[in-house]
Design a protein around this motif. Structure first.
Motif, PDB file in Angstrom:
ATOM      1  N   ASP A 266       4.458  -3.587  29.392  1.00  0.00           N
ATOM      2  CA  ASP A 266       5.603  -3.090  30.528  1.00  0.00           C
ATOM      3  C   ASP A 266       6.616  -2.443  29.538  1.00  0.00           C
ATOM      4  O   ASP A 266       7.260  -2.559  28.713  1.00  0.00           O
ATOM      5  CB  ASP A 266       6.194  -4.117  31.320  1.00  0.00           C
ATOM      6  N   LYS A 267       6.902  -1.015  29.980  1.00  0.00           N
ATOM      7  CA  LYS A 267       7.935  -0.087  29.400  1.00  0.00           C
ATOM      8  C   LYS A 267       9.126  -0.737  29.458  1.00  0.00           C
ATOM      9  O   LYS A 267      10.028  -0.899  28.355  1.00  0.00           O
ATOM     10  CB  LYS A 267       8.060   1.324  30.009  1.00  0.00           C
ATOM     11  N   HIS A 268       9.795  -1.333  30.426  1.00  0.00           N
ATOM     12  CA  HIS A 268      11.089  -1.783  30.627  1.00  0.00           C
ATOM     13  C   HIS A 268      11.483  -2.918  29.851  1.00  0.00           C
ATOM     14  O   HIS A 268      12.490  -3.318  29.166  1.00  0.00           O
ATOM     15  CB  HIS A 268      11.602  -1.956  32.068  1.00  0.00           C
ATOM     16  N   ARG A 270       9.622  -3.733  27.165  1.00  0.00           N
ATOM     17  CA  ARG A 270       9.666  -3.308  25.828  1.00  0.00           C
ATOM     18  C   ARG A 270      10.989  -2.857  25.194  1.00  0.00           C
ATOM     19  O   ARG A 270      11.241  -3.348  24.437  1.00  0.00           O
ATOM     20  CB  ARG A 270       8.542  -2.620  25.576  1.00  0.00           C
ATOM     21  N   MET A 271      11.581  -1.911  26.168  1.00  0.00           N
ATOM     22  CA  MET A 271      12.792  -1.294  25.941  1.00  0.00           C
ATOM     23  C   MET A 271      13.757  -2.486  25.803  1.00  0.00           C
ATOM     24  O   MET A 271      14.682  -2.405  24.688  1.00  0.00           O
ATOM     25  CB  MET A 271      13.059  -0.385  26.791  1.00  0.00           C
ATOM     26  N   ASP A 337       0.412   0.402  25.431  1.00  0.00           N
ATOM     27  CA  ASP A 337       0.123  -0.404  26.603  1.00  0.00           C
ATOM     28  C   ASP A 337      -1.121  -1.152  26.496  1.00  0.00           C
ATOM     29  O   ASP A 337      -1.578  -2.075  27.530  1.00  0.00           O
ATOM     30  CB  ASP A 337       0.220   0.345  28.152  1.00  0.00           C
ATOM     31  N   ARG A 345      -4.886   5.113  32.946  1.00  0.00           N
ATOM     32  CA  ARG A 345      -4.361   4.083  33.505  1.00  0.00           C
ATOM     33  C   ARG A 345      -4.693   3.705  34.932  1.00  0.00           C
ATOM     34  O   ARG A 345      -5.463   4.417  35.471  1.00  0.00           O
ATOM     35  CB  ARG A 345      -2.822   4.465  33.879  1.00  0.00           C
ATOM     36  N   GLN A 367       2.404   3.300  35.475  1.00  0.00           N
ATOM     37  CA  GLN A 367       3.822   3.456  35.727  1.00  0.00           C
ATOM     38  C   GLN A 367       4.563   4.493  36.369  1.00  0.00           C
ATOM     39  O   GLN A 367       5.820   4.821  36.254  1.00  0.00           O
ATOM     40  CB  GLN A 367       4.696   2.558  34.814  1.00  0.00           C
ATOM     41  N   THR A 368       3.583   5.389  36.595  1.00  0.00           N
ATOM     42  CA  THR A 368       3.896   6.821  37.299  1.00  0.00           C
ATOM     43  C   THR A 368       3.420   7.205  38.718  1.00  0.00           C
ATOM     44  O   THR A 368       2.376   6.599  38.944  1.00  0.00           O
ATOM     45  CB  THR A 368       3.619   8.020  36.387  1.00  0.00           C
ATOM     46  N   ASN A 455       6.533   7.058  33.799  1.00  0.00           N
ATOM     47  CA  ASN A 455       6.342   6.612  32.510  1.00  0.00           C
ATOM     48  C   ASN A 455       4.841   7.363  32.048  1.00  0.00           C
ATOM     49  O   ASN A 455       4.053   6.948  31.525  1.00  0.00           O
ATOM     50  CB  ASN A 455       5.995   5.109  32.584  1.00  0.00           C
TER      51      ASN A 455
END
Length: 482
Positions: A266-268, A270-271, A337, A345, A367-368, A455
């Motif tokens: 997950d991008k968020h 991870r950030m 990912d 994806r 996630q887009t 994303n």
């Protein structure tokens, strides 16, 4: 009164139907580089300026490109009450982005002085789009200036009619042909390709690119010749770089944890973990005596004889992250990912989700996410285009919107930015060729893409969502586009 004297230098070469001329020394002489490009009745002035000092503390190259087409260039007075050009038009913004993309990679890494390119169309040949000559002018102005630049580059537009390629086609030839291709190259290498076509084959596209490359050498040689005549010595600069000891230090202390964080899909999430470990590292460096708090709240770290601040710590973590992600792709054959290199994806698509819209769809890829809405109107809803060409009307429009919540950010929402205009134009170009003609479908069509999550490649999600919403609205497109 003493007459002003100018040291004018010019070079020329054949470039399609007309002679292409690069001239310098008469106008724009206070810029670092200034070139007037002439082709037929087209005259474009392009200037390149650089700030005296670098901009400290940034991790990007501060390049800005401005492109202007004022109505006098076509012998016109602007319409409306004020009779004066205002903010950049959509065409000017797209042309500025067209100039920016191929020149940006050719500035040296670590060079962070502000650079501005300004292209002004002084005279417009009614047959040709001036944007290609603005790209050539930007390249030449940078090449003869003292601004560090690894050019020159060459740009050309390629059209095709009856199976024959055309170098620098006219507006009419572009309209009647089945290919509109902009190619920019450096030596025998391609830097940028932008194209719209009527579903031509890959073999034909490759042949068109090779045709473009065959015309690069003479134009590049002309720019090099002007550089020999008037070129300035390139300015020296000290590239922005990290202190040599910081990356090894952070790797020694935090590499296992960073490897765990890189595996978070997950991008968020991870950030967030990267932010946590970065703040933790700053605190621990202070506790270990490597950092000293200053009166205004800043911190200075010292390793050996090198000093740096929290910004450099964050940049070092970013460099380590890049290295880990790259290793994961090339060595482990997995993306960040967890997907394999040939795995897309997860996909989801819905249509008819808005009760009052003529057509609507929701397209999700990972996630887009794009919500696309199609609205049908009459001929009175056509968009009038008043540019340097003859007045024209658009019956198909695609508008792309990128609100800050789509990437979890807090920002004010104003008018559409350059990126939104550029992405909308890209998606519109992808769909334009499959739209029905006016005779069989006499409606004005507007598609709006609302990016709800982003994303990766929201412009391509826009193409997919728009294709579905057009079909949902009953627009008889020739084929779905993805």
């Amino acid at each position: 009164m003493k007459r002003a004297e100018f040291d004018i230098k010019s070079v020329s070469c054949r470039f399609g139907r007309h002679e292409l001329v690069f001239e310098t020394g008469k106008v724009g002489r206070q810029a670092n580089g200034a070139v007037v490009v002439k082709y037929g009745a087209t005259v474009v002035l392009v200037t390149a300026c650089m700030s005296a000092d670098k901009r400290p503390g940034i991790d990007f190259f501060p390049l800005t490109v401005e492109y202007r087409e004022k109505q006098y260039a076509a012998g016109k007075i602007p319409g409306g009450f004020f009779k004066r050009e205002g903010k950049p038009t959509e065409k000017e913004i797209l042309s500025a982005r067209l100039i920016d993309r191929p020149i940006r990679p050719l500035f040296p890494k670590g060079f962070v002085n502000d650079v501005q390119i300004v292209a002004q169309v002084l005279s417009s040949d009614p047959s040709y789009d001036p944007d290609i000559f603005a790209i050539l002018g930007a390249s030449c102005a940078l090449t003869i200036s003292d601004i560090p630049f690894e050019g020159p580059i060459v740009a050309c537009r390629i059209g095709r009619q009856n199976g024959e390629f055309i170098l620098n086609p006219t507006y009419e030839e572009q309209e009647q042909g089945d290919l509109d291709l902009c190619v920019v190259g450096y030596g025998d290498k391609i830097i940028m390709i932008e194209s719209g076509s009527h579903e031509i084959s890959e073999e034909d596209m490759v042949a068109a690119i090779e045709f473009a490359k065959s015309h690069f050498r003479e134009v590049a040689a002309a720019q090099d010749k002007l550089k020999e005549l008037v070129g300035k010595e390139k300015a020296s600069y000290e590239p922005e770089k990290l202190p040599s000891g910081i990356v090894p230090l952070l790797k020694e202390k935090y590499l296992p944890k960073l490897q765990e964080i890189v595996n978070i899909a997950d991008k968020h999430a991870r950030m967030k973990q990267f932010s946590v470990i970065c703040n933790k590292a700053i605190e621990e460096l202070v506790k270990e005596g490597k950092g000293e708090a200053l009166p205004l709240g800043d911190i200075v770290f010292t390793i050996g004889e090198e000093t740096f601040g929290p910004t450099e710590v964050k940049k070092a973590f970013s460099e380590i992250e890049k290295e880990l992600v790259r290793d994961r792709i090339f060595k482990d054959k997995h993306r960040i990912d967890g997907r394999a290199l040939d795995e897309i994806r997860p996909l989801a698509g819905e249509v008819g989700i808005l009760p009052r819209a003529h057509g609507s769809s929701l397209f999700t890829r990972g996630q887009t996410q794009s919500l696309s809405i199609t609205t049908l109107g009459t001929r009175s809803d056509e968009q009038m285009i008043e540019g340097l060409e003859d007045q024209s009307y658009k019956t198909f429009m695609l508008h792309y919107s990128f609100p800050p919540f789509s990437v979890g950010e807090v920002k004010p929402i104003r008018g559409p930015g350059r990126r939104e205009i550029g992405h909308g134009a890209l998606a519109e170009r992808a769909l334009k060729s499959v739209m029905p003609d006016k005779d069989s479908f006499p409606y004005t069509v507007r598609v709006v893409s609302e990016i709800l999550e982003s994303n990766g490649s929201s412009s391509m999600a826009t193409v997919c969502a728009a294709s579905m919403s057009l079909m949902d609205a009953g627009v008889p497109i020739k084929a779905p586009v993805a």
